[in-house]
Scaffold this motif. Structure first.
Motif, short mmCIF file in Angstrom:
data_model
loop_
_atom_site.label_atom_id
_atom_site.label_comp_id
_atom_site.label_asym_id
_atom_site.label_seq_id
_atom_site.Cartn_x
_atom_site.Cartn_y
_atom_site.Cartn_z
N GLY A 172 0.80 -1.22 0.00
CA GLY A 172 0.00 0.00 0.00
C GLY A 172 0.83 1.26 0.00
O GLY A 172 0.38 2.31 -0.49
N ASP A 173 2.06 1.18 0.52
CA ASP A 173 2.93 2.36 0.53
C ASP A 173 3.33 2.78 -0.87
O ASP A 173 3.63 3.96 -1.12
N LEU A 174 3.37 1.83 -1.81
CA LEU A 174 3.69 2.15 -3.20
C LEU A 174 2.58 2.97 -3.85
O LEU A 174 2.81 3.62 -4.89
N LEU A 175 1.38 2.92 -3.27
CA LEU A 175 0.22 3.51 -3.92
C LEU A 175 -0.19 4.85 -3.34
O LEU A 175 -1.23 5.40 -3.68
N LYS A 176 0.64 5.39 -2.44
CA LYS A 176 0.34 6.72 -1.89
C LYS A 176 0.40 7.78 -3.00
O LYS A 176 1.28 7.73 -3.86
N ASP A 177 -0.50 8.71 -2.96
CA ASP A 177 -0.57 9.80 -3.94
C ASP A 177 -0.74 9.29 -5.37
O ASP A 177 -0.35 9.97 -6.32
N ILE A 178 -1.31 8.12 -5.54
CA ILE A 178 -1.50 7.61 -6.89
C ILE A 178 -2.65 8.35 -7.54
O ILE A 178 -3.64 8.75 -6.89
N GLY A 179 -2.53 8.59 -8.85
CA GLY A 179 -3.55 9.32 -9.58
C GLY A 179 -4.56 8.36 -10.19
O GLY A 179 -4.21 7.57 -11.08
N VAL A 180 -5.79 8.40 -9.74
CA VAL A 180 -6.85 7.52 -10.24
C VAL A 180 -7.43 8.14 -11.51
O VAL A 180 -7.82 9.32 -11.53
N CYS A 181 -7.51 7.34 -12.57
CA CYS A 181 -7.91 7.87 -13.88
C CYS A 181 -9.30 8.49 -13.86
O CYS A 181 -9.55 9.49 -14.55
N SER A 182 -10.21 7.94 -13.07
CA SER A 182 -11.59 8.42 -13.07
C SER A 182 -11.83 9.58 -12.10
O SER A 182 -12.94 10.09 -12.01
N SER A 183 -10.78 9.99 -11.40
CA SER A 183 -10.95 11.09 -10.44
C SER A 183 -11.18 12.39 -11.18
O SER A 183 -10.72 12.57 -12.30
N PRO A 184 -11.88 13.35 -10.56
CA PRO A 184 -12.15 14.64 -11.21
C PRO A 184 -10.84 15.37 -11.56
O PRO A 184 -9.87 15.30 -10.78
#
Length: 461
Positions: free
Chosen positions: A449-461
């Protein structure tokens, strides 16, 4: 007499001043301008991922060599520009070295040992000195345990017995490849049920291609009956046309039903296709997801400036459920489980490569659209910041200062726990394996889960 002496003195001083000035100007030019001096691209293609500049000479684009600011490399600079990850087991939270006895190695892989607790199987490319002109390549393998803070072979490593492949497609400028003997840049990983090795070698379809083999037939794998499974012999992987003369860095992934696919490219466009057991593949499926993917990549994919920069695939894939194994209500489904791989932004300036890793998540159901991309690169705790751990070599001696980060190039990843194969959860620990400046192999065990911090989700506004 004084006039004659002065004239004689000028005859000496003026040329000396001119030569000194030229040397100084050339030195400053070399240090401040982009350099693409890479030698013959033909021979470079057989080098490791970290050595291949991927571009010929002649670039003049400007690049910032101060990613932390010209006068700072503080912890605040890292948190602003990177997602820093820390070891889950080492005392100083930094990475640890992976050692193959007295053998030099690059491009490391780690998988859990199938039967022995607290033991792992490690594999890496045997590394030769720059002046070694041998055409023979091999992969080292051994059983390893942690000793004095390092993952080290219990016994001297052996050569992984991957058979030599042959082809007749390397002609003209690529005829050099015809003399290649042995595998390159192997990736060892678990699928949903079995371990595999994918490696580069001479191709029957193009000049240099990618092959797959069941890893269990190459090592002492005592507890399973291999039977009539696929890839007992090395099988060449294919791809939808067009096919490049030299192919590398492909990875396999499996959908929710356990069907296998091959992912060929992550940039500038994704390319992937369904994999059959004989190595053949169907058509490219990426066009079905392109509308979604292009929007996501435009938002989150790292920018490429000039031909001395690129983005390419780095690792094998893993399946990850984005909730904690420890949570009672955490059940894998299509809305929380994705395919994870690492891609890297590469730059090659001032005779030195720098890699920045990013996590890529995509859906586990066709057409496998992108779900998320790291909004910032991953920083492995312990990596040298600008001005630290300057690489050794004559090509760096003329530089007044070293303002690039240490070269870490990620090659593979795997779940750490014994018995864990392809699938895991966000609170599971994963090995991220990498090379350092073409001289050391290393890894860091981090909570996924630490690898996924601040990850940009494609469907986010």
């Amino acid at each position: 007499m004084l006039v004659k002496s002065s004239r004689r003195l000028l005859l000496v001083v003026v040329p000396l001043f001119f030569v000194t000035t030229c040397i100084f100007i050339f030195h400053q030019f070399r240090s401040s301008r982009v350099s693409g001096q890479a030698g013959s691209w033909t021979s470079d293609l057989l080098k490791t991922d970290s050595q291949n500049p991927e571009a010929a000479a002649g670039g003049q684009e400007q690049v910032s060599l101060f990613p932390f600011g010209k006068h700072g490399n503080s912890q605040e600079d890292i948190s602003d520009k990177y997602v820093e990850v820390f070891s889950a087991s080492t005392k100083n939270k930094q990475y640890f070295l992976v050692e193959f006895g007295n053998e030099k190695a690059i491009n490391p892989n780690i998988i859990p040992h199938p039967t022995r607790p607290e033991a792992w199987i490690i594999v890496a490319q045997q590394h030769r000195d720059k002046d070694d002109k041998s055409i023979w390549f091999s992969e080292l393998v051994c059983e390893a345990r942690f000793k004095r803070g390092r993952l080290s072979c219990n016994k001297p490593p052996k050569i992984l017995p991957i058979a030599v492949t042959a082809g007749d497609k390397c002609v003209d400028d690529l005829s050099y490849f015809s003399f290649n003997v042995g595998p390159h840049d192997a990736r060892v990983f678990y699928g949903p049920t079995s371990p595999f090795v994918v490696f580069g070698s001479n191709s029957g379809y193009t000049c240099f291609g990618q092959w797959i083999q069941d890893f269990r037939v190459l090592v002492d794998w005592q507890h399973e009956t291999i039977g009539g499974g696929p890839y007992r012999l090395a099988t060449e992987l294919q791809r939808p046309p067009p096919m490049s003369l030299v192919e590398k860095n492909w990875f396999l992934f499996w959908d929710k039903n356990g069907d296998a696919y091959v992912h060929y490219d992550a940039w500038p466009n994704r390319v992937y296709a369904k994999q059959e057991k004989d190595g053949s593949v169907g058509g490219d499926l990426a066009h079905l997801a392109r509308n979604n993917d292009e929007k996501c990549m435009q938002r989150f994919m790292p920018k490429v400036e000039g031909h001395l920069e690129s983005i390419h695939q780095a690792t094998n894939s893993l399946s990850i459920t984005l909730c904690k194994r420890s949570d009672v209500g955490c059940e894998p489904n299509d809305e929380n489980t994705y395919i994870m791989a690492i891609i890297q932004h590469k730059s090659y300036y001032s005779f030195h490569s720098v890699y920045e890793p990013y996590v890529m998540l995509f859906k586990r159901t066709a057409p496998f659209e992108l779900h998320a991309l790291s909004s910032k690169p991953i920083w492995i705790h312990g990596r040298g910041k600008p001005g630290e751990k300057r690489p050794k070599g004559p090509e760096f001696e003329s530089l007044d200062s070293w303002n690039q980060t240490e070269m870490f190039y990620v090659t593979s990843m795997s779940w750490k726990a014994q018995g864990q194969k392809y699938h895991g959860y966000s609170d599971d620990v994963v090995f991220i394996n990498f090379g350092i400046e073409d001289s050391k192999t290393a890894s860091i065990d981090v909570v996924a889960g630490d690898l996924l911090k601040d990850i940009g989700v494609c469907s986010s506004p």
